[in-house]
Enzyme design. Sequence first.
Site, PDB file in Angstrom:
ATOM      1  CE1 TYR A  17      -4.171   1.821   0.668  1.00 43.53           C
ATOM      2  CE2 TYR A  17      -2.687   3.267   1.884  1.00 43.53           C
ATOM      3  CZ  TYR A  17      -3.913   3.033   1.286  1.00 43.53           C
ATOM      4  OH  TYR A  17      -4.880   4.011   1.300  1.00 43.53           O
ATOM      5  CG  PHE A  50      -9.469  15.054 -24.855  1.00 42.67           C
ATOM      6  CD1 PHE A  50      -9.555  14.442 -26.105  1.00 42.67           C
ATOM      7  CD2 PHE A  50      -9.723  14.294 -23.737  1.00 42.67           C
ATOM      8  CE1 PHE A  50      -9.897  13.104 -26.212  1.00 42.67           C
ATOM      9  CE2 PHE A  50     -10.056  12.947 -23.834  1.00 42.67           C
ATOM     10  CZ  PHE A  50     -10.137  12.352 -25.072  1.00 42.67           C
ATOM     11  CB  THR A  51     -14.451  14.835 -24.677  1.00 41.87           C
ATOM     12  OG1 THR A  51     -13.517  13.773 -24.530  1.00 41.87           O
ATOM     13  CG2 THR A  51     -14.906  14.917 -26.119  1.00 41.87           C
ATOM     14  CG  ASP A  98      -3.429  16.064 -22.258  1.00 48.07           C
ATOM     15  OD1 ASP A  98      -2.796  15.001 -22.165  1.00 48.07           O
ATOM     16  OD2 ASP A  98      -4.669  16.111 -22.413  1.00 48.07           O
ATOM     17  CE  LYS A 156      -6.141   8.083 -24.734  1.00 44.17           C
ATOM     18  NZ  LYS A 156      -6.875   9.327 -24.521  1.00 44.17           N
ATOM     19  NE  ARG A 192     -14.208  11.911 -30.464  1.00 47.65           N
ATOM     20  CZ  ARG A 192     -13.982  11.793 -29.162  1.00 47.65           C
ATOM     21  NH1 ARG A 192     -12.757  11.710 -28.710  1.00 47.65           N
ATOM     22  NH2 ARG A 192     -14.962  11.754 -28.305  1.00 47.65           N
ATOM     23  CG  PHE A 252     -19.106  11.102 -26.845  1.00 43.15           C
ATOM     24  CD1 PHE A 252     -18.977  12.281 -26.146  1.00 43.15           C
ATOM     25  CD2 PHE A 252     -18.090  10.162 -26.762  1.00 43.15           C
ATOM     26  CE1 PHE A 252     -17.859  12.526 -25.358  1.00 43.15           C
ATOM     27  CE2 PHE A 252     -16.963  10.396 -25.991  1.00 43.15           C
ATOM     28  CZ  PHE A 252     -16.852  11.584 -25.280  1.00 43.15           C
TER      29      PHE A 252
HETATM   30  C1  LIG Z   1      -7.338  10.139 -23.553  1.00 42.95           C
HETATM   31  C2  LIG Z   1      -6.963  11.503 -23.290  1.00 42.95           C
HETATM   32  C3  LIG Z   1      -7.220  12.091 -22.050  1.00 42.95           C
HETATM   33  C4  LIG Z   1      -7.971  11.367 -20.948  1.00 42.95           C
HETATM   34  O1  LIG Z   1      -7.305  10.211 -20.534  1.00 42.95           O
HETATM   35  P1  LIG Z   1      -8.098   8.941 -19.949  1.00 42.95           P
HETATM   36  O2  LIG Z   1      -7.029   8.026 -19.487  1.00 42.95           O
HETATM   37  O3  LIG Z   1      -8.931   8.379 -21.050  1.00 42.95           O
HETATM   38  O4  LIG Z   1      -8.946   9.430 -18.837  1.00 42.95           O
HETATM   39  C5  LIG Z   1      -6.817  13.388 -21.872  1.00 42.95           C
HETATM   40  N1  LIG Z   1      -6.190  14.077 -22.851  1.00 42.95           N
HETATM   41  C6  LIG Z   1      -5.934  13.542 -24.042  1.00 42.95           C
HETATM   42  C7  LIG Z   1      -5.223  14.341 -25.072  1.00 42.95           C
HETATM   43  C8  LIG Z   1      -6.305  12.246 -24.313  1.00 42.95           C
HETATM   44  O5  LIG Z   1      -6.049  11.721 -25.530  1.00 42.95           O
END
Ligand SMILES: *Cc1c(COP(=O)(O)O)cnc(C)c1O
Length: 482
Positions: free
Chosen positions: A80, A132-133, A223, A266, A389, A455
């Site tokens: 932990y 980004f969304t 980001d 990613k 998109r 979406f």
């Molecule tokens: C996917 C993504 C996020 C959010 O990440 P999650 O792991 O899906 O929550 C934020 N910014 C960008 C540019 C992304 O591609």
Amino acid sequence: MSNITFHSGENIPLEMHKVRIIQKLNLPPVETRLTAMQEAGFNTFLLKNEDVFMDMLTDSGVNAMSDRQQAAMLMADDSYAGSATFTRLEEKLTDIFGTQYFLPTHQGRACENIIAQSYVTKDSIVPMNYHFTTTKAHITLNGGHVEEIFIDEALNLTSDCLFKGNLDTAKLTQLIVDKGADNIAFVRMEAGTNLIGGQPFSLQNMRDVKAICEQHQLLLVLDASLLADNLYFIKEREEACKDMTIREITRELADLSDIIYFSARKLGFARGGGICTNSKEAYERMREYITLYEGFLTYGGMSVREMEAITVGLEETMDEEMINQGPQFIEYMNTALQKRGIPVVTPAGGLGCHINASEFLPHLKQSEYPAGALAAAIYIASGARGMERGTMSEQRDENGVEPLAHMELVRLAMPRRVFTLSQVKYVIDRITWLYENRDMIGGLTFSEEPKVLRFFFGRLQATTNWPEQLATQFRNDFKDSL
Ligand SMILES: *Cc1c(COP(=O)(O)O)cnc(C)c1O
């Protein structure tokens, strides 16, 4: 990989890895695909993966791991607090970003929640190259406003601009004059700009943005979720960076940022996320939210196995031969579709191949969700699952008005190191057939519409019986082929 030429003169990307573990795929017949699409409410998010042949929905959490990542996962230290696994990840981040502090989270949007709660106040402004969304949702939820200050070329779908993800620095300066630096929470740069087609920004642009931020004492937040693709493009496309290593480019981008956050679904070929900074003040400001929302400071909601995989994955991201497969496959697909007259976003970006649904289906209005309809049609024609998109991915404003998206795209994501070239060729073939039959594709309308992030789980229906007719046409043309 990029400098391997074929005697035939063909331009074919060559994988610099071999497959050692496989997953069997299922390609259901077109009749089953039609039923599955209807049952999913014409929303590709709601399809069951067992009905999907090529899952090109996203690059999130579905990138292939390497043998080294798998091996590291076996050595994860399950505790932990004070886990050696956490220390290894922390040290790797310090090694590549040069940052001293690391806050772990369960995924990218969790970082956005924490950064927004820490820095966004009512009516504060967050300028960025593009939204980004989930980023926008968290900023709005905290009372802030997103200001997109992309370059004019960003929304030009067929462009030869190599860095469509650049932020327009003149507009940033103007915004600061107009609104006052005090009203700006921070400036956000998104690597591999997701919603405009995985388009990169240049290292020079980041330097210019940083200079403006410094002048006005504004925080610069990076980001880095799609950093791998952006790094590859800086190295390939930015003349002044030709002789820099991927590691050197990474380090300079990090040095220019005050806060870096990423989705490790990613970046790093695994699952998780985190926030890195050199500022003790920023670290302390955000720290309490980690224990509140994510978990203790040495795991932040991630499993130790995933943390080990990220540590190795981050190191692999510094290897050009590990990060070039995605962008090169996407370029191959883009070029092939373009040759057949199919409208795609150019230049090819990272993340996936983006089809311009407005041009593919000029007979549909934006309010009929052309990108959603095309994503549904692609699934029916091929079993490949892409993502809408466009306007479906937008959110109604406080008065219930539906904003029309800047562009209507279908994204066919190319999960990193996952597909083979013949699979990509199959999708190209089916989309070509669909293009020849594009007049048959009709619109969609919501039957169940959630208020937030509609979406993801909204349900739609076709405005006519076009999906049935399309499936019938497919059966006639392809006879007994799947
Ligand atoms: C996917 C993504 C996020 C959010 O990440 P999650 O792991 O899906 O929550 C934020 N910014 C960008 C540019 C992304 O591609």
